[in-house]
Design a protein around this motif. Structure first.
Motif, mmCIF file in Angstrom:
data_model
loop_
_atom_site.group_PDB
_atom_site.id
_atom_site.type_symbol
_atom_site.label_atom_id
_atom_site.label_comp_id
_atom_site.label_asym_id
_atom_site.label_seq_id
_atom_site.Cartn_x
_atom_site.Cartn_y
_atom_site.Cartn_z
ATOM 1 N N GLY A 59 0.813 -1.209 0.000
ATOM 2 C CA GLY A 59 0.000 0.000 0.000
ATOM 3 C C GLY A 59 0.844 1.256 0.000
ATOM 4 N N GLN A 60 1.936 1.254 0.782
ATOM 5 C CA GLN A 60 2.806 2.425 0.823
ATOM 6 C C GLN A 60 3.504 2.634 -0.513
ATOM 7 N N MET A 61 3.959 1.541 -1.144
ATOM 8 C CA MET A 61 4.601 1.662 -2.458
ATOM 9 C C MET A 61 3.612 2.155 -3.503
ATOM 10 N N ALA A 62 2.364 1.681 -3.414
ATOM 11 C CA ALA A 62 1.350 2.120 -4.371
ATOM 12 C C ALA A 62 1.143 3.625 -4.276
ATOM 13 N N CYS A 63 1.018 4.134 -3.049
ATOM 14 C CA CYS A 63 0.812 5.575 -2.890
ATOM 15 C C CYS A 63 2.072 6.360 -3.247
ATOM 16 N N GLY A 64 3.256 5.771 -2.988
ATOM 17 C CA GLY A 64 4.487 6.423 -3.417
ATOM 18 C C GLY A 64 4.555 6.540 -4.928
ATOM 19 N N CYS A 135 10.557 16.500 -9.348
ATOM 20 C CA CYS A 135 9.867 16.062 -8.138
ATOM 21 C C CYS A 135 10.696 15.015 -7.405
ATOM 22 N N PHE A 136 10.631 15.034 -6.092
ATOM 23 C CA PHE A 136 11.237 13.961 -5.317
ATOM 24 C C PHE A 136 10.217 13.447 -4.316
ATOM 25 N N LEU A 137 10.310 12.167 -4.019
ATOM 26 C CA LEU A 137 9.385 11.511 -3.103
ATOM 27 C C LEU A 137 9.950 11.589 -1.695
ATOM 28 N N ALA A 138 9.197 12.195 -0.787
ATOM 29 C CA ALA A 138 9.655 12.337 0.591
ATOM 30 C C ALA A 138 9.692 10.978 1.272
ATOM 31 N N ASN A 408 8.486 -5.837 -6.311
ATOM 32 C CA ASN A 408 9.843 -6.138 -6.747
ATOM 33 C C ASN A 408 10.806 -5.013 -6.385
ATOM 34 N N ASP A 409 12.089 -5.292 -6.582
ATOM 35 C CA ASP A 409 13.118 -4.348 -6.152
ATOM 36 C C ASP A 409 12.994 -2.958 -6.776
ATOM 37 N N PRO A 410 12.754 -2.810 -8.091
ATOM 38 C CA PRO A 410 12.674 -1.455 -8.638
ATOM 39 C C PRO A 410 11.592 -0.606 -7.977
ATOM 40 N N ALA A 411 10.405 -1.181 -7.762
ATOM 41 C CA ALA A 411 9.319 -0.414 -7.155
ATOM 42 C C ALA A 411 9.666 -0.008 -5.733
ATOM 43 N N PHE A 415 9.953 3.875 -4.984
ATOM 44 C CA PHE A 415 8.725 4.431 -4.428
ATOM 45 C C PHE A 415 8.514 4.159 -2.939
ATOM 46 N N LEU A 416 9.501 3.564 -2.276
ATOM 47 C CA LEU A 416 9.350 3.297 -0.850
ATOM 48 C C LEU A 416 10.562 3.752 -0.051
ATOM 49 N N GLU A 417 11.749 3.419 -0.516
ATOM 50 C CA GLU A 417 12.961 3.709 0.240
ATOM 51 C C GLU A 417 13.440 5.145 -0.018
ATOM 52 N N PRO A 418 13.994 5.808 0.999
ATOM 53 C CA PRO A 418 14.463 7.189 0.810
ATOM 54 C C PRO A 418 15.734 7.299 -0.017
#
Length: 681
Positions: A59-64, A135-138, A408-411, A415-418
């Motif tokens: 869910g967190q990766m999806a929103c990221g 853009c950057f993902l916080a 998977n690793d790319p996502a 979209f999850l890790e800082p």
């Protein structure tokens, strides 16, 4: 469907959605799920924990993914939320989970951006727009200032909102525009009338790839031929069905001129579009400019000094009471010496060609076109044997699942890790501190290799080692002070380096000054992660014309061209371009250094990449997820750009057909242009 709610200040969001309630709810749900799985399946505790955290991570990766994708498409590309939704930029699963909200810059936000929330606020991601930085993902924690990582990992600090602009060095300070009256590549005048006429078949071929354009052309042709309205509709439907779904932009450059281009409705020649893994070739180009200018980038540069996650827990040598990797590795952290030139008297006596040959040889020596890493104290260590060459040739030996999906690793990396490089470095490979296989022994294409390479480049050229209190552990690269002097200054203390401190603005300035501005890439945006590192694997956006400029630079061997067509400034050394676009033996053919090639190491086509078997063997290209393609044809002096969102990609028989058609049509058009020129003369 993406349905934006009203714009709010992030401070209001923090008051109306307390983090304590959100995480308490998540903890309770995970605990219940954990108990159910444990009791029903009788799994081990660690396996149960992995399964319990899976829905939350997904869910967190999806929103990221939603926040970052919508932010870039809306603020960088200038597209409406309705257009983003209609074109399916966001994967359907994520669209169903996360709700989009736009917000303005405020006390708690370094810029306007996009918030994506799901499950009543249980999942939340925010992406911020920062001008030419994109853009950057916080990070999920929401920490936007101070240290984002624990000791032993890279340090990154985001500037306070408005600080860069106040200093006159913000991202928008690098914005520029080309003259719309000057021909490509120095301006953006578009296709000339003469070329539009000569290359009309090429233009028509491009339009067949766009469903909307193909349908319009087929309808017009049918009506012009006397067909009824129903017959014209049928012809339009057939043409749309035969087009490639999701095509957004196509550009053709032949013999240094922009000769054809086409765009999906609502997009245009100045619309920045993402290239996904075509960013890997941009990463290569940036590294090449640094190898040429300062020598701080070498292909034999060891990787381990730039990766704190791989540093040993204790000093390898008892000679220093303070763990200072710079002292342990000696000169390997410092930039290579400038290339040697012949003495002035000899240079004056030599012919110009001999002098040029000598300089090329010196440059080649500095690049050390060899996979072997520079000598160092860790050379015998498995990770110490890895060089920048291994990362760029995709033969690092590290494990990484390059499958594309939310699990998977790319996502997770994007979209999850800082920290994109930090995630790649922290993966379990062959065991703690060990590659899965020895570097150079296996070709495995991964985005993790690219982001580690990006970190190597930035730390070697724009970084310094810092300790817990911010004190320098090693001289700033570029100084000639010996590393031992820095170590002795800290002798007797207990300071432990926390990681690298990188001057990201200096790096960004170099990218613009040495690549984007000389080439006229006015729409180019190279986005970064929450750690400040440019995401070299995936996050570069620019117009089709600017992607063509980058491809054309490599077609010319790294040398740019003047407005009157003469050789211009050298942007990337020829030796670097040759090494990058030459297939490596370890790849089995088909890949160089972050560039794909249609030839194998022995000159045949095909190799391990099936799509290459039907292509001419003298091509090389940038390729990306969902059908991004920048094809370079040396023999035909031809560049073909294709951007879009196509399930299954474009490296297919349909893509091969397009490349061959355009190649033949461009050659025929050039013959017509030459014949007309002869008549005029």
């Amino acid at each position: 469907m993406i349905e934006p709610s009203r714009r709010r200040d992030p401070g209001e969001h923090a008051r109306t959605h307390p983090g304590r309630t959100r995480w308490m709810t998540g903890f309770m749900l995970s605990t219940i799920l954990l108990a159910v799985i444990w009791s029903k399946l009788e799994l081990s505790a660690d396996k149960v924990l992995q399964y319990a955290l899976l829905p939350a991570r997904m869910g967190q990766m999806a929103c990221g993914h939603v926040a970052k994708t919508v932010c870039s498409a809306h603020y960088v590309s200038g597209r409406s939320l309705e257009d983003i939704d209609a074109r399916g930029d966001v994967i359907s699963l994520a669209r169903g989970i996360c709700r989009v909200e736009l917000f303005e810059a405020g006390p708690q936000a370094p810029g306007p951006g996009v918030r994506a929330t799901g499950a009543g606020g249980l999942f939340e991601a925010e992406a911020y727009f920062q001008g030419k930085h994109g853009c950057f993902l916080a990070p999920a924690s929401g920490a936007l200032s101070g240290r984002l990582f624990p000791a032993g990992a890279p340090i990154s600090r985001h500037p306070a909102p408005g600080a860069l602009a106040a200093a006159g060095s913000g991202p928008d300070a690098w914005a520029f525009a080309n003259d719309p009256a000057v021909a490509w590549p120095h301006g953006d005048a578009g296709v000339s009338a003469a070329d539009a006429a000569a290359y009309a078949p090429v233009q028509a071929r491009l339009r067949r790839e766009f469903a909307e354009l193909a349908a319009a052309d087929a309808r017009a042709a049918a009506l012009a031929g006397g067909a009824s309205s129903a017959e014209a509709d049928a012809a339009a439907d057939a043409a749309a069905a035969s087009a490639t779904p999701g095509t957004r932009a196509m550009v053709v450059v032949h013999r240094g001129r922009l000769v054809a281009e086409a765009y999906a409705p609502g997009l245009g020649p100045m619309t920045p579009l993402g290239g996904w893994s075509m960013a890997k070739s941009l990463t290569n180009a940036v590294a090449g400019t640094l190898a040429f200018e300062g020598g701080c980038v070498r292909l034999d540069a060891p990787v381990r000094p730039s990766v704190p996650e791989w540093w040993p827990a204790a000093p390898p040598s008892a000679g220093h009471s303070v763990y200072c990797p710079g002292a342990e590795l000696g000169e390997s952290l410092l930039p290579a010496a400038a290339p040697e030139h012949p003495p002035e008297a000899e240079a004056q006596a030599e012919a110009a060609t001999a002098t040029a040959a000598h300089r090329h040889a010196a440059v080649a020596r500095r690049f050390a076109m060899s996979p072997a890493p520079a000598a160092g104290r860790w050379a015998a260590d498995p990770l110490g044997q890895m060089s920048l060459w291994h990362l760029l040739s995709q033969s690092s030996g590290l494990s990484f699942d390059e499958s594309y999906g939310l699990l998977n690793d790319p996502a997770r990396m994007l979209f999850l890790e800082p920290s994109s490089a930090g995630y790649a470095a922290a993966l379990e490979h062959g065991g703690p501190g060990t590659p899965a296989v020895p570097p150079g022994s296996r070709f495995l294409y991964t985005s993790g290799n690219t982001n580690l390479a990006e970190r190597v480049v930035q730390t070697r050229c724009f970084g310094r080692l810092v300790g817990e209190a911010g004190a320098a552990c090693d001289p700033v690269p570029g100084s000639q002070a010996p590393a031992e002097a820095a170590a002795s200054a800290l002798a007797g203390g207990s300071l432990r380096p926390a990681g690298w401190q990188v001057d990201y603005e200096a790096y960004w300035g170099h990218v613009h000054r040495s690549l984007f501005q000389p080439l006229g890439m006015s729409t180019a945006v190279f986005e970064r992660d929450a750690a400040g590192l440019q995401v070299g694997s995936s996050f570069a956006m620019m117009s089709g014309r600017d992607w063509a400029r980058l491809a054309y630079l490599f077609l010319r061997g790294g040398e740019w061209v003047t407005a009157d067509g003469r050789p211009g400034a050298r942007i990337v050394p020829r030796e670097w371009v040759d090494a990058s676009t030459r297939p490596t033996p370890v790849s089995g053919g088909g890949h160089g250094l972050h560039w794909w090639t249609s030839a194998t190491a022995d000159g045949d086509t095909g190799g391990d990449v099936a799509w290459h078997k039907d292509l001419p063997k003298d091509l090389f290209y940038m390729g990306g997820f969902e059908g991004q393609l920048s094809m370079v044809d040396r023999a035909s002096d031809l560049v073909i750009i294709r951007l879009g969102k196509t399930k299954g990609g474009f490296r297919t028989p349909k893509g091969t057909s397009l490349v061959k058609d355009v190649r033949e049509m461009a050659a025929a058009a050039a013959a017509v242009v030459a014949a007309v020129a002869d008549v005029v003369v």
